[in-house]
Scaffold this active site. Sequence first.
Site, mmCIF file in Angstrom:
data_model
loop_
_atom_site.group_PDB
_atom_site.id
_atom_site.type_symbol
_atom_site.label_atom_id
_atom_site.label_comp_id
_atom_site.label_asym_id
_atom_site.label_seq_id
_atom_site.Cartn_x
_atom_site.Cartn_y
_atom_site.Cartn_z
ATOM 1 C CG HIS A 56 -31.543 4.745 35.031
ATOM 2 N ND1 HIS A 56 -31.242 6.056 35.362
ATOM 3 C CD2 HIS A 56 -30.471 4.009 35.414
ATOM 4 C CE1 HIS A 56 -30.035 6.099 35.905
ATOM 5 N NE2 HIS A 56 -29.554 4.868 35.962
ATOM 6 C CG HIS A 99 -36.086 14.837 33.775
ATOM 7 N ND1 HIS A 99 -34.914 14.303 33.289
ATOM 8 C CD2 HIS A 99 -35.794 15.368 34.985
ATOM 9 C CE1 HIS A 99 -33.943 14.512 34.172
ATOM 10 N NE2 HIS A 99 -34.459 15.159 35.208
ATOM 11 C CG ASP A 110 -26.387 -0.192 30.697
ATOM 12 O OD1 ASP A 110 -26.916 0.354 31.689
ATOM 13 O OD2 ASP A 110 -25.219 0.080 30.314
ATOM 14 C CG ASN A 168 -27.404 2.303 41.135
ATOM 15 O OD1 ASN A 168 -27.525 1.458 42.024
ATOM 16 N ND2 ASN A 168 -26.830 2.037 39.970
HETATM 17 P P1 5GP Z 1 -26.543 4.543 36.740
HETATM 18 O O1 5GP Z 1 -25.041 4.515 36.852
HETATM 19 O O2 5GP Z 1 -27.045 5.982 36.695
HETATM 20 O O3 5GP Z 1 -27.274 3.696 37.724
HETATM 21 O O4 5GP Z 1 -26.888 3.879 35.347
HETATM 22 C C1 5GP Z 1 -26.707 4.539 34.135
HETATM 23 C C2 5GP Z 1 -26.563 3.484 33.081
HETATM 24 O O5 5GP Z 1 -26.723 4.096 31.810
HETATM 25 C C3 5GP Z 1 -25.193 2.808 33.064
HETATM 26 O O6 5GP Z 1 -25.362 1.399 33.283
HETATM 27 C C4 5GP Z 1 -24.637 3.125 31.684
HETATM 28 O O7 5GP Z 1 -23.915 2.052 31.120
HETATM 29 C C5 5GP Z 1 -25.885 3.456 30.890
HETATM 30 N N1 5GP Z 1 -25.677 4.401 29.815
HETATM 31 C C6 5GP Z 1 -24.977 5.578 29.881
HETATM 32 N N2 5GP Z 1 -25.012 6.206 28.700
HETATM 33 C C7 5GP Z 1 -25.761 5.415 27.872
HETATM 34 C C8 5GP Z 1 -26.157 5.561 26.504
HETATM 35 O O8 5GP Z 1 -25.845 6.523 25.808
HETATM 36 N N3 5GP Z 1 -26.918 4.556 25.981
HETATM 37 C C9 5GP Z 1 -27.279 3.469 26.708
HETATM 38 N N4 5GP Z 1 -28.019 2.541 26.088
HETATM 39 N N5 5GP Z 1 -26.934 3.317 28.007
HETATM 40 C C10 5GP Z 1 -26.181 4.270 28.574
HETATM 41 ZN ZN ZN Z 2 -34.484 13.358 31.536
#
Ligand code: 5GP
Ligand code: ZN
Length: 114
Positions: free
Chosen positions: A100, A46, A30, A87
């Site tokens: 994810h 996807h 992350d 989430n």
């Molecule tokens: P969500 O908020 O959808 O549960 O998790 C999305 C996660 O993706 C977040 O923890 C955020 O830090 C991570 N994330 C967002 N953009 C990027 C990116 O460009 N690269 C990486 N490695 N992680 C990302």
């Molecule tokens: Zn996608």
Amino acid sequence: MSDCLFCAIASGDIPADVVHADDDMVAFRDINPQAPVHVLVIPRAHHATAAELGAADPALAGRLLEAAGRIAEAEGVAATGYRVVTNTGEGAGQSVHHVHFHVLGGRDLTWPPG
Ligand code: 5GP
Ligand code: ZN
């Protein structure tokens, strides 16, 4: 899917710190880690949410969870404890609409999550 950040990471168009990749999935660190170990496990295909993934391809969902466990082992947090989180929806904090699984570990994790 065009305009999907994690499709772009899965295809290699956007770089990431990849810890595991195979025909089905990519796992990468992350960009904003919430624990010493914070890896995201995504299918290459996807699907917006875990529920949609589970309905469309339950075998793939199972392989992703198996991989989450193997990654926890490889990252050294399986023995001490770790959390696999997905989430779903804005109210739960889903910001990327490509399913994810967060693999979090390496510190004490409070319960219930916020
Ligand atoms: P969500 O908020 O959808 O549960 O998790 C999305 C996660 O993706 C977040 O923890 C955020 O830090 C991570 N994330 C967002 N953009 C990027 C990116 O460009 N690269 C990486 N490695 N992680 C990302
Ligand atoms: Zn996608």
